[in-house]
Design an enzyme around this catalytic site. Structure first.
Site, PDB file in Angstrom:
ATOM      1  N   ASP A   6      -7.488   3.066  -1.516  1.00 34.30           N
ATOM      2  CA  ASP A   6      -6.425   2.199  -1.002  1.00 34.30           C
ATOM      3  C   ASP A   6      -6.528   0.876  -1.754  1.00 34.30           C
ATOM      4  O   ASP A   6      -7.546   0.599  -2.401  1.00 34.30           O
ATOM      5  CB  ASP A   6      -6.604   1.975   0.510  1.00 34.30           C
ATOM      6  CG  ASP A   6      -5.551   1.049   1.086  1.00 34.30           C
ATOM      7  OD1 ASP A   6      -4.397   1.082   0.612  1.00 34.30           O
ATOM      8  OD2 ASP A   6      -5.868   0.264   2.002  1.00 34.30           O
ATOM      9  N   SER A   7      -5.512   0.045  -1.608  1.00 35.07           N
ATOM     10  CA  SER A   7      -5.578  -1.271  -2.227  1.00 35.07           C
ATOM     11  C   SER A   7      -6.663  -2.130  -1.561  1.00 35.07           C
ATOM     12  O   SER A   7      -7.143  -3.081  -2.151  1.00 35.07           O
ATOM     13  CB  SER A   7      -4.221  -1.966  -2.095  1.00 35.07           C
ATOM     14  OG  SER A   7      -3.830  -1.991  -0.743  1.00 35.07           O
ATOM     15  N   TYR A  38      -0.893  -4.338  -3.166  1.00 33.56           N
ATOM     16  CA  TYR A  38      -0.118  -3.503  -4.072  1.00 33.56           C
ATOM     17  C   TYR A  38       1.378  -3.554  -3.704  1.00 33.56           C
ATOM     18  O   TYR A  38       2.235  -3.304  -4.531  1.00 33.56           O
ATOM     19  CB  TYR A  38      -0.557  -2.039  -3.960  1.00 33.56           C
ATOM     20  CG  TYR A  38      -1.831  -1.653  -4.688  1.00 33.56           C
ATOM     21  CD1 TYR A  38      -2.677  -2.603  -5.253  1.00 33.56           C
ATOM     22  CD2 TYR A  38      -2.186  -0.311  -4.801  1.00 33.56           C
ATOM     23  CE1 TYR A  38      -3.843  -2.219  -5.903  1.00 33.56           C
ATOM     24  CE2 TYR A  38      -3.339   0.084  -5.457  1.00 33.56           C
ATOM     25  CZ  TYR A  38      -4.171  -0.868  -6.006  1.00 33.56           C
ATOM     26  OH  TYR A  38      -5.309  -0.478  -6.651  1.00 33.56           O
ATOM     27  N   GLY A  39       1.647  -3.847  -2.453  1.00 36.10           N
ATOM     28  CA  GLY A  39       2.993  -3.681  -1.890  1.00 36.10           C
ATOM     29  C   GLY A  39       4.078  -4.522  -2.509  1.00 36.10           C
ATOM     30  O   GLY A  39       5.262  -4.234  -2.358  1.00 36.10           O
ATOM     31  N   CYS A  69      -3.232   4.810   0.366  1.00 36.35           N
ATOM     32  CA  CYS A  69      -2.289   3.695   0.285  1.00 36.35           C
ATOM     33  C   CYS A  69      -0.856   4.234   0.214  1.00 36.35           C
ATOM     34  O   CYS A  69      -0.546   5.067  -0.648  1.00 36.35           O
ATOM     35  CB  CYS A  69      -2.609   2.892  -0.973  1.00 36.35           C
ATOM     36  SG  CYS A  69      -1.486   1.538  -1.287  1.00 36.35           S
ATOM     37  N   ASN A  70       0.005   3.760   1.076  1.00 32.45           N
ATOM     38  CA  ASN A  70       1.400   4.214   1.069  1.00 32.45           C
ATOM     39  C   ASN A  70       2.121   3.799  -0.206  1.00 32.45           C
ATOM     40  O   ASN A  70       2.912   4.560  -0.758  1.00 32.45           O
ATOM     41  CB  ASN A  70       2.153   3.640   2.261  1.00 32.45           C
ATOM     42  CG  ASN A  70       1.906   4.433   3.516  1.00 32.45           C
ATOM     43  OD1 ASN A  70       2.669   5.330   3.849  1.00 32.45           O
ATOM     44  ND2 ASN A  70       0.806   4.154   4.200  1.00 32.45           N
ATOM     45  N   THR A  71       1.856   2.577  -0.662  1.00 33.47           N
ATOM     46  CA  THR A  71       2.544   2.099  -1.858  1.00 33.47           C
ATOM     47  C   THR A  71       2.168   2.971  -3.066  1.00 33.47           C
ATOM     48  O   THR A  71       3.039   3.436  -3.801  1.00 33.47           O
ATOM     49  CB  THR A  71       2.179   0.626  -2.125  1.00 33.47           C
ATOM     50  OG1 THR A  71       2.532  -0.144  -0.962  1.00 33.47           O
ATOM     51  CG2 THR A  71       2.915   0.069  -3.317  1.00 33.47           C
ATOM     52  N   GLU A 153      -3.969  -9.148   7.994  1.00 33.18           N
ATOM     53  CA  GLU A 153      -5.105  -9.690   7.230  1.00 33.18           C
ATOM     54  C   GLU A 153      -5.571 -11.030   7.805  1.00 33.18           C
ATOM     55  O   GLU A 153      -6.742 -11.343   7.790  1.00 33.18           O
ATOM     56  CB  GLU A 153      -4.704  -9.891   5.754  1.00 33.18           C
ATOM     57  CG  GLU A 153      -4.443  -8.601   5.011  1.00 33.18           C
ATOM     58  CD  GLU A 153      -5.714  -7.935   4.486  1.00 33.18           C
ATOM     59  OE1 GLU A 153      -6.679  -8.651   4.191  1.00 33.18           O
ATOM     60  OE2 GLU A 153      -5.727  -6.692   4.402  1.00 33.18           O
ATOM     61  N   CYS A 185       2.660   2.213   6.080  1.00 34.49           N
ATOM     62  CA  CYS A 185       1.763   1.260   5.422  1.00 34.49           C
ATOM     63  C   CYS A 185       0.437   1.314   6.168  1.00 34.49           C
ATOM     64  O   CYS A 185       0.422   1.442   7.402  1.00 34.49           O
ATOM     65  CB  CYS A 185       2.349  -0.153   5.473  1.00 34.49           C
ATOM     66  SG  CYS A 185       1.217  -1.409   4.846  1.00 34.49           S
ATOM     67  N   THR A 186      -0.643   1.194   5.410  1.00 36.50           N
ATOM     68  CA  THR A 186      -1.981   1.308   6.017  1.00 36.50           C
ATOM     69  C   THR A 186      -2.223   0.292   7.142  1.00 36.50           C
ATOM     70  O   THR A 186      -2.991   0.549   8.057  1.00 36.50           O
ATOM     71  CB  THR A 186      -3.050   1.056   4.937  1.00 36.50           C
ATOM     72  OG1 THR A 186      -2.661  -0.115   4.197  1.00 36.50           O
ATOM     73  CG2 THR A 186      -3.196   2.236   4.011  1.00 36.50           C
ATOM     74  N   HIS A 187      -1.598  -0.877   7.026  1.00 35.20           N
ATOM     75  CA  HIS A 187      -1.896  -1.938   7.995  1.00 35.20           C
ATOM     76  C   HIS A 187      -1.114  -1.822   9.303  1.00 35.20           C
ATOM     77  O   HIS A 187      -1.492  -2.400  10.313  1.00 35.20           O
ATOM     78  CB  HIS A 187      -1.595  -3.300   7.380  1.00 35.20           C
ATOM     79  CG  HIS A 187      -2.595  -3.738   6.354  1.00 35.20           C
ATOM     80  ND1 HIS A 187      -2.885  -2.981   5.242  1.00 35.20           N
ATOM     81  CD2 HIS A 187      -3.384  -4.837   6.293  1.00 35.20           C
ATOM     82  CE1 HIS A 187      -3.799  -3.612   4.517  1.00 35.20           C
ATOM     83  NE2 HIS A 187      -4.114  -4.744   5.133  1.00 35.20           N
TER      84      HIS A 187
END
Ligand code: DGL
Length: 266
Positions: A6-7, A38-39, A69-71, A153, A185-187
Site C-alpha cells: 500500500d502507499s 498516491y491518491g 491500495c485502491n489507487t 492521518e 480507499c484504504t483509509h
C-alpha cells in the site's frame, strides 16, 4: 509468502484480514510511507512506484501479490499482471463482487451504488467500469473524497469535527440515496461510523473483501495448517505515526524495517 503493499498504513487493515483468514501464511507488507499519498498522483507515477514495489516483493520471495491500495489497484493492476508472472490480486474486483451480492435489504437488480475513493481512483473509472460490466441496471455514482485521507492521518476519525467534514463531503450523494457504498480507499473504513451517520441504511463494503479471494487461492494450493505465519513490515519511511498504527492493527508480532526508496531498484 504473500506480498502485500500500500502507499502507507491503510493497507495494514487488509493484511490483518488476510492474516486472520490464513494464519499459516507468511506475510511481507510494504508501506511506501515516504512517497504517500498516491491518491493525488498521476497514473504513470503510481504505476512506476507499484512496479518497483512488486519487483522488490518478488525479489524477497513473495509468490502472491496483493495490491492493498485502491489507487494502485485502479491504475496499475493490468500493467503489473502483464509484466509479472505471479498471481496479483487487486482490491477492486473483490469489493465489486461483494457489492453485487444481494442481501435481504437489497434485492433489486437496479440498486444504487456509490463509490468513494481518491481522485486518482475515481478518475480512473475502474470501479465504475467493473460495476457497469457486471450489470447495466445498476446506477453508480462515484465521488472523490480527497479530504478523507488527511482527516484519518491527522487523527480526526471519531471526532465531532471529523464527522462534520465527512457529512459535508458526502452531501452530493444524499439525494441519490445509495443502498450500497463502496469504501474504495484504504483509509475510509476508519471513517465508517461517520459515513454510517450520513447513510444509516446503506451497506458499506470495503477492501478487506480481497482476503476471501486470497483464501480461495490458498485452499486450492492446499493451505499448510498448524503453523503460525511470520509477518514482516517494510516501509520507505518509519514515522512514529506508522509505528503506532502498525502496533494497533497488527500487534507486536511484526518485525518493522525501513529501507530507502533507492534500495527498491537494486
Ligand atoms: N492507499 C490509498 C488508496 O487506497 C490512500 C492513501 C493515498 O492516497 O496514498 O487509495
Amino acid at each position: 509468502m504473500i506480498g502485500i503493499f500500500d502507499s502507507g498504513i491503510g493497507g495494514l487493515t487488509v493484511a490483518r484480514e488476510i492474516r486472520k483468514k490464513i494464519p499459516s501464511a507468511d506475510i511481507l507488507y510494504f508501506g511506501d510511507v515516504a512517497r504517500m499519498p498516491y491518491g493525488n498522483k498521476s497514473p504513470e507515477t503510481v504505476t512506476e512506484y507499484s512496479r518497483e514495489i512488486v519487483r522488490y516483493l518478488i525479489g524477497r520471495g513473495a509468490e502472491t501479490i496483493v495490491i492493498a491500495c485502491n489507487t494502485a489497484s485502479a491504475v496499475a493492476t493490468s500493467k503489473l499482471r502483464r509484466e509479472f508472472s505471479v498471481p496479483i490480486f487487486d482490491v477492486i474486483a473483490p469489493a465489486v463482487k461483494v457489492a453485487l451480492q444481494p442481501t435481504t435489504c437489497n434485492l433489486q437488480p437496479d440498486q444504487k451504488i456509490a463509490v468513494l475513493g481518491t481522485r486518482a481512483t475515481v478518475g480512473s473509472g475502474a470501479y465504475q467500469k467493473a460495476l457497469a460490466a457486471a450489470s447495466k441496471k445498476i446506477k453508480v455514482t462515484a465521488l472523490a473524497c480527497p479530504i478523507f485521507v488527511p482527516l484519518v492521518e491527522e487523527g480526526y476519525a471519531g471526532t465531532a469535527e471529523g464527522a462534520e467534514i465527512v457529512k459535508h463531503t458526502l452531501r452530493p450523494l444524499v439525494s441519490r440515496k445509495p443502498e450500497t457504498i463502496i469504501l474504495g480507499c484504504t483509509h475510509y473504513p476508519l471513517l465508517k461510523k461517520e459515513i454510517r451517520a450520513v447513510f444509516p441504511k446503506a451497506r458499506l463494503v470495503d477492501s478487506s473483501a480481497v482476503a476471501d479471494e486470497v483464501l480461495k487461492k490458498y485452499r486450492e494450493k492446499g493451505e499448510r495448517r498448524g503453523k503460525t505465519g511470520r509477518i514482516e513490515i517494510v516501509v520507505t519511511d518509519l514515522t512514529p505515526h506508522f509505528l503506532r498504527f502498525a502496533r494497533k492493527i497488527i500487534g507486536s508480532a511484526a518485525k518493522i524495517k525501513k529501507i530507502g526508496v533507492e534500495r527498491l531498484n537494486k
